[in-house]
Design a protein around this motif. Structure first.
Motif, short mmCIF file in Angstrom:
data_model
loop_
_atom_site.label_atom_id
_atom_site.label_comp_id
_atom_site.label_asym_id
_atom_site.label_seq_id
_atom_site.Cartn_x
_atom_site.Cartn_y
_atom_site.Cartn_z
N THR A 1 -38.04 -4.31 32.38
CA THR A 1 -38.92 -3.73 31.31
C THR A 1 -38.09 -2.70 30.39
O THR A 1 -38.53 -2.04 29.47
N GLN B 1 -43.54 -2.75 27.62
CA GLN B 1 -42.82 -3.32 28.40
C GLN B 1 -41.52 -4.09 28.09
O GLN B 1 -40.90 -5.02 28.77
N GLU C 1 -44.16 -9.48 33.80
CA GLU C 1 -43.21 -8.66 34.40
C GLU C 1 -42.32 -9.70 35.42
O GLU C 1 -41.31 -9.79 35.69
N ASN D 1 -49.76 -8.74 32.18
CA ASN D 1 -48.91 -7.76 32.34
C ASN D 1 -48.37 -8.17 33.43
O ASN D 1 -46.92 -8.35 33.46
#
Lengths: 205, 205
Positions: free
Chosen positions: A66, A93, B185, B181
DNA sequence: GTTTGTGAAACCTTTCACAGCA
DNA sequence: TGCTGTGAAAGGTTTCACAAAC
């Protein structure tokens, strides 16, 4: 915790917040400090004190990625696509949707937020020109494999797939699936099992 | 495979289709035949032949719970909520959204598909009257914990949570999270790691 | 010949326990 | 005293290998 102004945090506190043991936190963070991301020191935490929040945050960002910039293209601007575009929580992010595509003539050219919906014929060029490494598939199941093929051919490194199916992709391309059907079945199974034995399965992502 | 008219299927074929070993398929199916769901015989498959598709399908449906009827209530009719309502693929899973709620006065009373958006004050009564055991949270993060609390109080057994946070729920209530999210990631990390070592992480749900 | 079901081995993850450090 | 980092033990999963069944 960085945002809340904490200086340090212990593995015990982190574990409590996450619902895991402090041992597990320490084992995982030892890896983040050592093997991963070219860190020079083996020690992230300090005995008797804990982990420095800012340092730890930066280390984790480096491991997850990120802290770098990621450009993504989105294909499909139905409800899921629009939900992603409306959701603003990606910037911190390092993640940005740089273009939107659809095969439906009626939506091509329309603006969604700050992006104009482009035709599928532009996909390859846009992925290359923006060096987009991530593709997001938010189209019906019937179109998903074809879109995945075009994304792979254009050189994406990873695909986030919302279609309820397993995609076949080129070697070296990663796929993460978000499948509501699977999530619902998971939940139904957990609910059924809790009725029998009293233990709850914790939710995944 | 049932739909395609197959009579039987081998653990090898199933494994190939799923990307796992035949051993794993057999071990898992042995459990589905024995310990789970009150089956009387230990044997689901037949040596030299494989598994009977129809029988196996029914056993799995029984373990997962898709052979029972599940009523669910949805809270939040933004893009995610509407995407769920528009998606018709839940019936064959025994899963039905029976009511929609929102706190926004402007959408209360509006029809989305065949359902009318109801005010939050009706949530408890509707969950009880429909005996809904599943709640779906498709509201912003700031409202999610409050909604979860109301659902728990009304007696749901499981929550499907789209808000990017960990919910605190009553004991005995299961939570499955769908967090974009986290998925992003995950994907970024997989892409980063593949660059270093050449191994791909397979996508979850 | 083919395929299942399952012990045993190999492998991986989590928990325990404690030396070492601030 | 409080906490990390880490060997060792415990626990769990996957792979191997093969007898039994068709």
């Amino acid at each position: 915790m960085v945002a809340q102004g904490h200086q340090t945090v212990s593995s015990k506190a982190l574990g409590a917040a996450l619902g895991v043991s402090s041992d597990k936190v320490r084992k995982d963070l030892a890896w983040a400090g050592g093997a991963a991301s070219g860190a020079r020191s083996n020690h992230v935490g300090q005995s008797g004190v804990g982990y420095d929040c800012a340092t730890l945050h930066e280390r984790i960002r480096s491991v997850v990625g990120t802290n770098r910039q990621w450009a993504a293209v989105l294909v499909g601007c139905g409800n899921i696509g629009r939900a992603l575009l409306a959701y603003g929580g990606f910037e911190h992010q390092g993640f940005e949707i740089v273009a939107v595509f659809d095969s439906n003539r009626k939506v091509i050219g329309k603006k969604i937020g700050s992006l104009e919906v482009a035709p599928m014929s532009d996909l390859r060029r846009t992925i290359r020109s923006h060096q987009a490494s991530i593709g997001i598939i938010a189209v019906p199941r019937s179109a998903a494999q074809s879109v995945a093929g075009q994304m792979c051919a254009a050189g994406v490194r990873g695909i986030l797939n919302f279609a309820p199916m397993r995609l076949a992709v080129s070697q070296g391309v990663c796929v993460t699936n978000i499948d509501v059907n699977v999530a619902i079945e998971q939940l139904m199974m957990d609910v059924s099992l809790i009725g029998q034995s009293g233990r709850a399965g914790r939710g995944g992502s």
